[in-house]
Design an enzyme around this catalytic site. Sequence first.
Site, PDB file in Angstrom:
ATOM      1  N   GLY A 265       0.830  -1.200   0.000  1.00 39.97           N
ATOM      2  CA  GLY A 265       0.000   0.000   0.000  1.00 39.97           C
ATOM      3  C   GLY A 265       0.859   1.243   0.000  1.00 39.97           C
ATOM      4  O   GLY A 265       2.027   1.205   0.396  1.00 39.97           O
TER       5      GLY A 265
ATOM      6  N   GLN B 203       2.891  10.026   1.347  1.00 37.40           N
ATOM      7  CA  GLN B 203       4.190   9.339   1.306  1.00 37.40           C
ATOM      8  C   GLN B 203       5.003   9.719   0.070  1.00 37.40           C
ATOM      9  O   GLN B 203       6.198   9.412   0.004  1.00 37.40           O
ATOM     10  CB  GLN B 203       4.005   7.813   1.354  1.00 37.40           C
ATOM     11  CG  GLN B 203       3.495   7.317   2.705  1.00 37.40           C
ATOM     12  CD  GLN B 203       3.378   5.807   2.708  1.00 37.40           C
ATOM     13  OE1 GLN B 203       2.410   5.256   2.220  1.00 37.40           O
ATOM     14  NE2 GLN B 203       4.394   5.140   3.235  1.00 37.40           N
TER      15      GLN B 203
ATOM     16  N   CYS C 149       6.185  -0.125   7.286  1.00 37.34           N
ATOM     17  CA  CYS C 149       5.776   1.008   6.458  1.00 37.34           C
ATOM     18  C   CYS C 149       6.926   1.407   5.544  1.00 37.34           C
ATOM     19  O   CYS C 149       8.074   1.429   5.978  1.00 37.34           O
ATOM     20  CB  CYS C 149       5.408   2.175   7.375  1.00 37.34           C
ATOM     21  SG  CYS C 149       4.924   3.670   6.497  1.00 37.34           S
ATOM     22  N   LEU C 150       6.608   1.714   4.296  1.00 34.89           N
ATOM     23  CA  LEU C 150       7.654   2.122   3.348  1.00 34.89           C
ATOM     24  C   LEU C 150       8.343   3.412   3.790  1.00 34.89           C
ATOM     25  O   LEU C 150       9.465   3.686   3.365  1.00 34.89           O
ATOM     26  CB  LEU C 150       7.063   2.305   1.947  1.00 34.89           C
ATOM     27  CG  LEU C 150       6.546   1.027   1.259  1.00 34.89           C
ATOM     28  CD1 LEU C 150       5.889   1.376  -0.071  1.00 34.89           C
ATOM     29  CD2 LEU C 150       7.662   0.014   1.049  1.00 34.89           C
TER      30      LEU C 150
ATOM     31  N   HIS D  35      -4.020   0.938   7.626  1.00 37.85           N
ATOM     32  CA  HIS D  35      -2.695   1.569   7.667  1.00 37.85           C
ATOM     33  C   HIS D  35      -2.636   2.771   6.711  1.00 37.85           C
ATOM     34  O   HIS D  35      -2.193   3.863   7.099  1.00 37.85           O
ATOM     35  CB  HIS D  35      -1.639   0.522   7.281  1.00 37.85           C
ATOM     36  CG  HIS D  35      -0.236   1.041   7.231  1.00 37.85           C
ATOM     37  ND1 HIS D  35       0.744   0.618   8.098  1.00 37.85           N
ATOM     38  CD2 HIS D  35       0.354   1.941   6.405  1.00 37.85           C
ATOM     39  CE1 HIS D  35       1.877   1.263   7.803  1.00 37.85           C
ATOM     40  NE2 HIS D  35       1.665   2.056   6.784  1.00 37.85           N
ATOM     41  N   GLU D  36      -3.091   2.564   5.488  1.00 41.01           N
ATOM     42  CA  GLU D  36      -2.998   3.636   4.485  1.00 41.01           C
ATOM     43  C   GLU D  36      -3.963   4.784   4.800  1.00 41.01           C
ATOM     44  O   GLU D  36      -3.616   5.946   4.613  1.00 41.01           O
ATOM     45  CB  GLU D  36      -3.253   3.091   3.073  1.00 41.01           C
ATOM     46  CG  GLU D  36      -2.285   1.996   2.617  1.00 41.01           C
ATOM     47  CD  GLU D  36      -0.814   2.333   2.840  1.00 41.01           C
ATOM     48  OE1 GLU D  36      -0.439   3.520   2.803  1.00 41.01           O
ATOM     49  OE2 GLU D  36      -0.032   1.392   3.070  1.00 41.01           O
TER      50      GLU D  36
ATOM     51  N   HIS E  47      -2.534   7.160   7.246  1.00 40.81           N
ATOM     52  CA  HIS E  47      -1.588   8.130   6.662  1.00 40.81           C
ATOM     53  C   HIS E  47      -2.301   9.423   6.251  1.00 40.81           C
ATOM     54  O   HIS E  47      -1.720  10.503   6.316  1.00 40.81           O
ATOM     55  CB  HIS E  47      -0.918   7.548   5.409  1.00 40.81           C
ATOM     56  CG  HIS E  47       0.306   6.719   5.678  1.00 40.81           C
ATOM     57  ND1 HIS E  47       1.424   7.231   6.287  1.00 40.81           N
ATOM     58  CD2 HIS E  47       0.597   5.420   5.408  1.00 40.81           C
ATOM     59  CE1 HIS E  47       2.355   6.274   6.373  1.00 40.81           C
ATOM     60  NE2 HIS E  47       1.872   5.162   5.861  1.00 40.81           N
TER      61      HIS E  47
HETATM   62 ZN    ZN Z   1       2.840   3.374   5.765  1.00 44.18          ZN
END
Ligand code: ZN
Length: 154
Positions: A46, A51, A88-89, A130-131, A134
Amino acid sequence: MAIRNIVKEGDEILSKACRPVEKFDDKLGQLLDDMAETMKLADGVGLAAPQIGVLRRVVVVDVGEGVIELVNPKIIRQDGEQRDVEGCLSCPGEYGITMRPMHVVVEAKDRFGNTFTVEGEELKARAFCHELDHLDGILFKKRAIRMLKPEELE
Ligand code: ZN
């Protein structure tokens, strides 16, 4: 399409709330295409617009069933509970244990402005939660019961 740079933890853009999308135009389509490509290259499940430095309520998710594009998404139903490891990226190399709903229903718009709903269970539900976090400036670390220690990582 273009690969975008993924913003890392510490950049204040990740703690800001995103504004809803109002124009469903080519620019939005381009953003979604770039996000999908960036997520794929980073091997993520995701990615949220902040991000890549864009404060708009736009998310892409792919848990191996193809890319799901969510514009102005909101969770309209959730039930159950799951406890699992999350990363998380934007926080490379860091993992923590979080509780998330086992099942969620998300209402969103597609890139053309049509409203739809999508359900997710297990990993997919976790990715949606999660997304969407953000978009409100919340990183998974804030939700974590505890972060994993380096020796717990494989
Ligand atoms: Zn994330």
